[in-house]
Design a protein around this motif. Structure first.
Motif, short mmCIF file in Angstrom:
data_model
loop_
_atom_site.label_atom_id
_atom_site.label_comp_id
_atom_site.label_asym_id
_atom_site.label_seq_id
_atom_site.Cartn_x
_atom_site.Cartn_y
_atom_site.Cartn_z
N ALA A 43 9.40 -2.88 -3.79
CA ALA A 43 10.31 -2.84 -2.99
C ALA A 43 11.64 -3.04 -3.66
O ALA A 43 11.77 -3.76 -4.76
CB ALA A 43 10.08 -3.66 -2.02
N GLN A 44 12.54 -2.58 -3.18
CA GLN A 44 13.96 -2.70 -3.76
C GLN A 44 14.55 -3.77 -2.77
O GLN A 44 15.02 -3.08 -1.83
CB GLN A 44 14.74 -1.39 -3.82
CG GLN A 44 15.96 -1.50 -4.79
CD GLN A 44 15.85 -2.08 -6.17
OE1 GLN A 44 14.45 -2.14 -6.83
NE2 GLN A 44 16.69 -2.99 -6.70
N ALA B 112 -6.90 -1.64 5.53
CA ALA B 112 -6.38 -3.10 5.95
C ALA B 112 -5.29 -3.63 4.84
O ALA B 112 -6.04 -3.90 3.75
CB ALA B 112 -7.61 -4.08 6.28
N VAL B 113 -4.31 -4.11 5.16
CA VAL B 113 -3.59 -4.86 4.19
C VAL B 113 -3.59 -6.16 4.32
O VAL B 113 -3.40 -6.71 5.48
CB VAL B 113 -2.12 -4.59 4.24
CG1 VAL B 113 -1.17 -5.15 3.26
CG2 VAL B 113 -1.84 -2.85 4.39
N HIS C 25 -5.92 -3.68 -5.39
CA HIS C 25 -4.80 -4.14 -5.33
C HIS C 25 -3.80 -3.13 -5.51
O HIS C 25 -2.70 -3.20 -5.55
CB HIS C 25 -4.61 -5.17 -6.29
CG HIS C 25 -4.55 -4.85 -7.72
ND1 HIS C 25 -5.77 -4.61 -8.48
CD2 HIS C 25 -3.52 -4.17 -8.56
CE1 HIS C 25 -5.75 -4.16 -9.52
NE2 HIS C 25 -4.18 -3.80 -9.71
N ASP C 26 -4.20 -1.74 -5.76
CA ASP C 26 -3.56 -0.56 -5.94
C ASP C 26 -3.09 0.06 -4.95
O ASP C 26 -4.08 0.87 -4.46
CB ASP C 26 -4.40 0.19 -7.26
CG ASP C 26 -3.43 1.24 -7.76
OD1 ASP C 26 -2.56 1.68 -7.00
OD2 ASP C 26 -3.72 1.62 -9.00
N GLN C 27 -2.15 0.05 -4.35
CA GLN C 27 -1.71 0.86 -2.98
C GLN C 27 -1.91 2.29 -3.34
O GLN C 27 -2.47 2.77 -2.44
CB GLN C 27 -0.27 0.43 -2.58
CG GLN C 27 0.67 0.50 -3.73
CD GLN C 27 1.68 1.77 -3.20
OE1 GLN C 27 1.51 2.34 -2.31
NE2 GLN C 27 2.42 1.97 -4.35
N VAL D 180 4.16 -5.65 4.41
CA VAL D 180 3.56 -4.07 4.32
C VAL D 180 4.49 -3.28 3.74
O VAL D 180 4.31 -2.42 2.91
CB VAL D 180 2.97 -3.82 5.55
CG1 VAL D 180 2.44 -2.46 5.49
CG2 VAL D 180 1.98 -4.60 6.02
N ALA D 181 5.69 -3.25 4.20
CA ALA D 181 7.08 -2.32 3.91
C ALA D 181 7.20 -2.50 2.39
O ALA D 181 7.41 -1.28 1.64
CB ALA D 181 8.18 -2.81 4.76
N ALA D 182 7.04 -3.89 1.76
CA ALA D 182 7.48 -3.89 0.46
C ALA D 182 6.32 -3.44 -0.58
O ALA D 182 6.35 -2.99 -1.48
CB ALA D 182 7.71 -5.34 0.27
N PHE D 183 5.03 -3.64 0.14
CA PHE D 183 3.73 -3.55 -0.77
C PHE D 183 3.39 -1.95 -0.89
O PHE D 183 2.98 -1.58 -1.76
CB PHE D 183 2.62 -4.41 -0.11
CG PHE D 183 1.54 -4.73 -1.15
CD1 PHE D 183 1.68 -5.28 -2.01
CD2 PHE D 183 0.13 -3.80 -0.88
CE1 PHE D 183 0.62 -5.55 -2.98
CE2 PHE D 183 -0.68 -4.04 -1.71
CZ PHE D 183 -0.77 -4.74 -3.02
N ILE D 184 3.78 -1.17 0.58
CA ILE D 184 3.21 0.32 0.54
C ILE D 184 4.42 1.07 -0.04
O ILE D 184 5.62 1.10 0.59
CB ILE D 184 2.80 0.62 1.77
CG1 ILE D 184 1.63 -0.28 2.47
CG2 ILE D 184 2.49 2.03 1.70
CD1 ILE D 184 0.39 -0.16 1.65
#
Lengths: 300, 410
Positions: free
Chosen positions: B405-406, B208-209, B195-197, B233-237
């Motif tokens: 993410a902000q 694979a997200v 769970h740790d990017q 994905v944008a927020a998670f990575i």
């Protein structure tokens, strides 16, 4: 592995003493209870064994070792051996019956697990004498078991089952089986399921995974269960009396008879002390074996 | 993927009662690949891993390894080994015996077991601990025993369930390198669930997200960072400023601040979110031609600083990162301009699920550090050398990763 420092400095010793004092209020009630109800009675018992019997019970304060010498008489050796034998058989049967039960219960869904555990413990909530009398009704010559056996034609005449050593085993087994199931269940239930998965993942068949992982890791629970069954089974005197008809004498009966019938307190005390010591030895062995299983062989 | 894949997951669906844990997941993993399944807890990554190992049975789909259909096989007959999250070392067996377990189950001869156990213990540098019990080992040592036990059978595929989550930060960094080294050395195919990017980004060739049982994006770490396919994905990575608005031909119109130029392939007028990485945000008193704002806070991280700027019209502060220390102080009036930005589609019916408010104290610091360390290098493949504030480091393996993410959407 753990070596205590040979010489604690005075400061360290003082600190330990303070810590000991701080714990005292919490320990005191338990220690008090143990002293009053355990240490003093056992001490008295040990004291009694070295004196002569009074005529109507009690003691005559004349030192003697006769009580200990009497233990070597074949009659008493036989009773002790028979008690050990019966308790041992009961323990083995309880283990053989209890393990699959505990294993099955640990595999149930939480809801059914609770139901099963209650069912296991339920007999404890019924009076112990009533349950024992129920066995008499079941096992006697005109009892349900014999009626049933005759009805389906297995036997023409009633088989005498009551008042036999086998009946004692059945009664003790019935009485103490839950004490085997519960610790076994506890140890099986707390086993990390991923251990079995890991074994399987490494190519172990389900049976092999059980034999090499589940079984050894449940041994401490099994040993605890064995102690829980062996100790009370060995010292029980009600079941041998009622279901065994007093014919098969176990140590428990003998102790009771010495005090109530024979009025030989010193010898009764000697027998009781021997029984206690025997059980302590068994428990110490069990603790040592359990530790060896869980922590591995001692390392230098 | 032109070559025949080692692992093929084809339309795998998993259902628990009423919940669908996996929605028809399909993916291929190549030989010798270091592959990561990444997502927050409950995203289905562990279910997929356990389905491959044989501890879960999917409702539909196929899983093959080298063409061998896995699903009809019981777990103990699959050519796949797994390193468990808790390591699942056998507490009653010595290190040696733990490692030998798989070979013994296979019926390998005693002499061969001894040599192979010796070899593997060399590989993971455990030789001196052979006789210990797992309870006498440190976390890192246990992890290496678990790894040794899993690789001794030379499986075609090695599955690792949150391999580093139980370790403290320093050990993690070195184990991360160790895993990479090992993968090259023994030439195995690794599938890591995490769970740790940062863990996934720094180790994996491809990631694979997963989110809520769906495959959000499958790409290299660089691509995930630079060109996220979805808002999730944008927020998670990495860290991102997410600006919700509507797509235009060359960007996104964000209510409150106007057009933000961004590359995308979305239809004009569709709901979209502009993704601006902190290192693509320029902040300064002399900066003009962009937005005006006030510095809320600055975080000095050694190699880089993160500046959080409140911009009128945006509900949350923007994050910018710069090299070294910044001279800007709280309350400074600054200009803000955006460099490179991408846009991802946005589901207008759903309220933003990530990061409407982020505790700006710790989390941006971490990710800004990572991003700043590596923005000159390839994307964001860096190790968290400083200020790791991810939940795993605090010993909560299944805690969901906080959204990095902000979110500045209205």
């Amino acid at each position: 592995m753990t070596t205590t420092t040979p010489q604690a400095t005075p400061a360290v010793r003082a600190q330990r003493a303070r810590r000991g004092l701080a714990a005292a209020p919490f320990l005191a009630p338990g220690v008090f209870f143990l002293i009053v109800f355990m240490a003093i009675p056992v001490g008295l018992l040990a004291f009694y064994t070295f004196f002569k019997r009074g005529r109507f019970g009690g003691l005559v304060f004349e030192f003697t070792l006769d009580n200990w010498a009497k233990l070597a008489e074949p009659l008493y050796v036989g009773v002790i051996l028979q008690s050990v034998g019966l308790a041992f058989i009961v323990t083995v049967l309880a283990l053989l019956l209890g393990y699959p039960m505990a294993y099955a219960i640990a595999g149930l869904s939480p809801k059914w697990r609770t139901v099963a555990l209650i069912a296991v413990v339920l007999p404890f909530w019924t009076n112990f004498l009533i349950r024992t009398y129920a066995w008499i009704l079941l096992l006697n010559n005109a009892g349900f078991v014999n009626q049933w056996l005759q009805a389906i034609g297995i036997t023409d005449e009633p088989i005498s089952m009551l008042y036999t050593p086998q009946a004692i085993v059945v009664g003790l087994l019935y009485m103490y089986l839950p004490l085997m199931v519960l610790p076994l269940y506890a140890s099986l239930q707390q086993l990390d399921p991923s251990l079995r998965e890991a074994a399987t993942n490494l190519g172990a068949s389900p049976w092999r995974a059980f034999r090499t992982v589940t079984l050894p890791l449940s041994l401490p629970g099994a040993l605890t269960g064995c102690i829980f069954v062996f100790v009370p089974a060995m010292s029980n005197f009600v079941i041998p009396e009622l279901i065994g008809g007093g014919k098969t004498v176990m140590v428990g009966n003998l102790v009771r008879d010495q005090f109530y019938e024979a009025r030989d307190w010193p010898f009764g005390a000697t027998l009781a002390l021997v029984l206690t010591m025997l059980l302590v030895v068994v428990i110490v062995i069990q603790a040592a074996v359990s530790r060896r299983i869980t922590e591995g062989p001692r390392r230098g | 993927m032109t070559a025949e894949p080692l692992l093929r997951v084809d339309g795998v669906r998993a259902v628990y009662g009423d919940t669908v844990a996996l929605h028809d997941i399909s993916l291929d993993i190549a030989h010798n690949e270091f592959f990561a399944l990444l997502g927050p807890s409950g995203c289905g990554k562990t279910t997929l891993l356990r389905s491959i190992a044989g501890f879960e049975t999917p409702a539909a789909g196929r899983i093959t390894v080298d063409g061998l259909d896995l699903l009809p096989l019981p777990a103990h007959k699959r050519p796949v080994n797994m390193m468990f999250q808790s390591y699942a070392l056998f507490p009653h067996l010595s290190v040696e015996k733990n490692i030998a377990y798989g070979l013994e189950a296979e019926g390998v001869g005693r002499a061969e077991i001894r040599t192979r156990v010796g070899e593997v213990m060399e590989v993971v540098r455990l030789g001196h601990l052979a006789k210990r019990r797992p309870s006498q080992l440190s976390g890192g040592q246990r992890q290496r025993v678990a790894l040794a036990r899993a690789i001794i059978k030379r499986p075609k595929l090695l599955l690792l369930d949150e391999p580093l989550s139980a370790l403290d930060r320093q050990v993690r960094a070195s184990m991360q390198l160790e895993l990479k080294r090992l993968q090259h050395e023994v030439g195995l195919t690794f599938v890591v669930v995490t769970h740790d990017q940062e863990e996934a980004m720094s180790m994996a060739d491809r990631i694979a997200v997963l989110n809520e049982g769906r495959l959000e994006q499958l790409a290299s770490p660089q691509e995930l960072y630079a060109e996220p396919a979805s808002r999730f994905v944008a927020a998670f990575i990495g860290t991102a400023n997410l600006l919700d608005g509507e797509a235009t031909v060359d960007g996104v119109t964000v209510p409150g601040i106007g057009p933000v130029p961004a590359s995308h392939a979305l239809a004009a007028g569709s709901p979209a979110t502009a993704v601006v990485r902190p290192e693509d945000v320029t902040v300064g008193t002399e900066v003009s031609g962009g937005l005006r704002g006030t510095v809320v806070d600055t975080y000095f991280l050694g190699g880089a600083s993160t500046i959080s700027v409140e911009v009128p019209g945006l509900p949350a502060p923007l994050l910018a990162s710069v090299h070294g220390a910044t001279r800007l102080a709280r309350g400074a009036e600054v200009g803000v301009t955006f460099g490179r930005a991408t846009a991802v589609p946005r589901d207008p019916s759903q309220p933003p699920s990530y990061g409407t408010t982020i505790p700006t104290t710790a989390i941006p610091v971490t990710d800004a550090a990572t991003a700043a360390d590596t923005d000159e290098a390839a994307g964001a493949a860096g190790t968290a050398a400083t200020g790791d504030a991810s939940p795993a480091a605090t010993g909560a393996p299944e805690a969901s990763a906080p959204p990095r993410a902000q979110d500045v959407s209205a």
